[in-house]
Design a protein around this motif. Structure first.
Motif, PDB file in Angstrom:
ATOM      1  N   ALA A  89      16.868  35.114  48.902  1.00 33.70           N
ATOM      2  CA  ALA A  89      16.120  34.137  48.094  1.00 33.70           C
ATOM      3  C   ALA A  89      17.059  33.378  47.162  1.00 33.70           C
ATOM      4  O   ALA A  89      16.913  32.158  46.986  1.00 33.70           O
ATOM      5  CB  ALA A  89      15.028  34.830  47.292  1.00 33.70           C
ATOM      6  N   GLY A  90      18.010  34.073  46.575  1.00 33.46           N
ATOM      7  CA  GLY A  90      18.988  33.396  45.720  1.00 33.46           C
ATOM      8  C   GLY A  90      19.835  32.420  46.508  1.00 33.46           C
ATOM      9  O   GLY A  90      20.085  31.291  46.073  1.00 33.46           O
ATOM     10  N   PHE A  91      20.275  32.836  47.700  1.00 29.91           N
ATOM     11  CA  PHE A  91      21.085  31.961  48.550  1.00 29.91           C
ATOM     12  C   PHE A  91      20.289  30.737  48.997  1.00 29.91           C
ATOM     13  O   PHE A  91      20.766  29.612  48.944  1.00 29.91           O
ATOM     14  CB  PHE A  91      21.581  32.711  49.782  1.00 29.91           C
ATOM     15  N   VAL A  92      19.073  30.966  49.439  1.00 21.88           N
ATOM     16  CA  VAL A  92      18.240  29.878  49.941  1.00 21.88           C
ATOM     17  C   VAL A  92      17.876  28.913  48.813  1.00 21.88           C
ATOM     18  O   VAL A  92      17.828  27.693  49.009  1.00 21.88           O
ATOM     19  CB  VAL A  92      16.973  30.436  50.639  1.00 21.88           C
ATOM     20  N   SER A  93      17.661  29.449  47.627  1.00 24.05           N
ATOM     21  CA  SER A  93      17.371  28.602  46.479  1.00 24.05           C
ATOM     22  C   SER A  93      18.516  27.628  46.216  1.00 24.05           C
ATOM     23  O   SER A  93      18.302  26.441  45.974  1.00 24.05           O
ATOM     24  CB  SER A  93      17.112  29.464  45.243  1.00 24.05           C
ATOM     25  N   SER A  94      19.736  28.124  46.290  1.00 26.00           N
ATOM     26  CA  SER A  94      20.900  27.247  46.105  1.00 26.00           C
ATOM     27  C   SER A  94      20.948  26.194  47.206  1.00 26.00           C
ATOM     28  O   SER A  94      21.233  25.024  46.949  1.00 26.00           O
ATOM     29  CB  SER A  94      22.197  28.061  46.116  1.00 26.00           C
ATOM     30  N   TYR A  95      20.679  26.596  48.419  1.00 25.80           N
ATOM     31  CA  TYR A  95      20.704  25.669  49.553  1.00 25.80           C
ATOM     32  C   TYR A  95      19.763  24.490  49.318  1.00 25.80           C
ATOM     33  O   TYR A  95      20.137  23.335  49.503  1.00 25.80           O
ATOM     34  CB  TYR A  95      20.323  26.413  50.836  1.00 25.80           C
ATOM     35  N   PHE A  96      18.542  24.772  48.895  1.00 25.79           N
ATOM     36  CA  PHE A  96      17.571  23.697  48.718  1.00 25.79           C
ATOM     37  C   PHE A  96      17.764  22.905  47.427  1.00 25.79           C
ATOM     38  O   PHE A  96      17.303  21.775  47.324  1.00 25.79           O
ATOM     39  CB  PHE A  96      16.140  24.245  48.792  1.00 25.79           C
ATOM     40  N   ARG A  97      18.441  23.463  46.434  1.00 25.64           N
ATOM     41  CA  ARG A  97      18.603  22.767  45.154  1.00 25.64           C
ATOM     42  C   ARG A  97      19.896  21.968  45.029  1.00 25.64           C
ATOM     43  O   ARG A  97      20.045  21.214  44.077  1.00 25.64           O
ATOM     44  CB  ARG A  97      18.513  23.768  44.012  1.00 25.64           C
ATOM     45  N   ILE A  98      20.807  22.144  45.950  1.00 30.99           N
ATOM     46  CA  ILE A  98      22.056  21.364  45.916  1.00 30.99           C
ATOM     47  C   ILE A  98      21.901  20.232  46.929  1.00 30.99           C
ATOM     48  O   ILE A  98      21.901  20.466  48.137  1.00 30.99           O
ATOM     49  CB  ILE A  98      23.277  22.251  46.250  1.00 30.99           C
ATOM     50  N   PRO A  99      21.754  19.002  46.437  1.00 31.04           N
ATOM     51  CA  PRO A  99      21.458  17.883  47.335  1.00 31.04           C
ATOM     52  C   PRO A  99      22.446  17.704  48.484  1.00 31.04           C
ATOM     53  O   PRO A  99      22.052  17.334  49.593  1.00 31.04           O
ATOM     54  CB  PRO A  99      21.486  16.660  46.407  1.00 31.04           C
ATOM     55  N   SER A 100      23.699  18.006  48.271  1.00 29.19           N
ATOM     56  CA  SER A 100      24.694  17.794  49.326  1.00 29.19           C
ATOM     57  C   SER A 100      24.571  18.807  50.472  1.00 29.19           C
ATOM     58  O   SER A 100      25.191  18.641  51.512  1.00 29.19           O
ATOM     59  CB  SER A 100      26.102  17.853  48.738  1.00 29.19           C
ATOM     60  N   MET A 101      23.776  19.843  50.292  1.00 29.67           N
ATOM     61  CA  MET A 101      23.615  20.866  51.332  1.00 29.67           C
ATOM     62  C   MET A 101      22.667  20.431  52.448  1.00 29.67           C
ATOM     63  O   MET A 101      22.718  20.959  53.550  1.00 29.67           O
ATOM     64  CB  MET A 101      23.089  22.179  50.747  1.00 29.67           C
ATOM     65  N   THR A 102      21.785  19.489  52.138  1.00 31.12           N
ATOM     66  CA  THR A 102      20.804  19.058  53.130  1.00 31.12           C
ATOM     67  C   THR A 102      20.934  17.571  53.414  1.00 31.12           C
ATOM     68  O   THR A 102      21.504  16.814  52.633  1.00 31.12           O
ATOM     69  CB  THR A 102      19.363  19.339  52.650  1.00 31.12           C
ATOM     70  N   GLN A 103      20.375  17.179  54.555  1.00 33.04           N
ATOM     71  CA  GLN A 103      20.324  15.761  54.883  1.00 33.04           C
ATOM     72  C   GLN A 103      19.272  15.095  54.008  1.00 33.04           C
ATOM     73  O   GLN A 103      18.627  15.749  53.187  1.00 33.04           O
ATOM     74  CB  GLN A 103      20.004  15.598  56.366  1.00 33.04           C
ATOM     75  N   ALA A 104      19.073  13.828  54.179  1.00 36.90           N
ATOM     76  CA  ALA A 104      18.159  13.062  53.325  1.00 36.90           C
ATOM     77  C   ALA A 104      16.742  13.626  53.293  1.00 36.90           C
ATOM     78  O   ALA A 104      16.037  13.473  52.300  1.00 36.90           O
ATOM     79  CB  ALA A 104      18.127  11.601  53.770  1.00 36.90           C
ATOM     80  N   ASP A 105      16.335  14.325  54.357  1.00 39.35           N
ATOM     81  CA  ASP A 105      14.979  14.880  54.387  1.00 39.35           C
ATOM     82  C   ASP A 105      14.826  16.121  53.503  1.00 39.35           C
ATOM     83  O   ASP A 105      13.729  16.616  53.293  1.00 39.35           O
ATOM     84  CB  ASP A 105      14.533  15.190  55.814  1.00 39.35           C
ATOM     85  N   GLY A 106      15.944  16.650  52.986  1.00 34.38           N
ATOM     86  CA  GLY A 106      15.894  17.807  52.099  1.00 34.38           C
ATOM     87  C   GLY A 106      15.679  19.132  52.809  1.00 34.38           C
ATOM     88  O   GLY A 106      15.522  20.161  52.155  1.00 34.38           O
TER      89      GLY A 106
END
Length: 136
Positions: A89-106
């Protein structure tokens, strides 16, 4: 019998990976710890209150504890799954909260986020272990 084998696989593979990661972080200090802490703080803001050395130890000991819980057969499946789920959950939270980790769709991983997106698999394994543990 098949359930026990599949349960062992679900626990052993991420357990060994996470235990190794935690052992590798035992000497994490200074700039290395600060860099990892900065990324983690975007997902879990409370870790920003720690010193980098405290964060490094906490991360190392936490991963060692979760990896060990997954590998030790006397730890109940549901408990091991819950521990893995908390870490994921901590890892996934960082993934979704750091904009550069995802494409424009988030949602879909960017090139930078591909390595971190694997933590979604850890969350899925954790869910399987918790659900399987309730069936045991």
């Amino acid at each position: 019998m098949l359930a026990k084998v599949s349960n062992a696989v679900l626990r052993a593979v991420p357990g060994a990976f996470i235990l190794n990661s935690g052992i590798g972080k035992l000497d994490l200090k200074g700039e290395a710890a600060a860099g990892l802490q900065q990324m983690a703080a975007q997902g879990v803001p409370a870790v920003a209150k720690l010193t980098p050395d405290q964060f490094g130890k906490l991360m190392s000991y936490g991963e060692i504890a979760v990896g060990s819980a997954l590998l030790l057969p006397f730890v109940p499946t549901r408990v091991a799954g819950a521990a893995l789920g908390t870490l994921a959950a901590g890892f996934v939270s960082s993934y979704f909260r750091i904009p550069s980790m995802t494409q424009a769709d988030g949602i879909r991983p960017s090139h930078e986020g591909t390595a971190v997106a694997k933590d979604l698999w850890l969350a899925a394994i954790a869910a399987a272990l918790v659900l399987r543990g309730s069936a045991d």
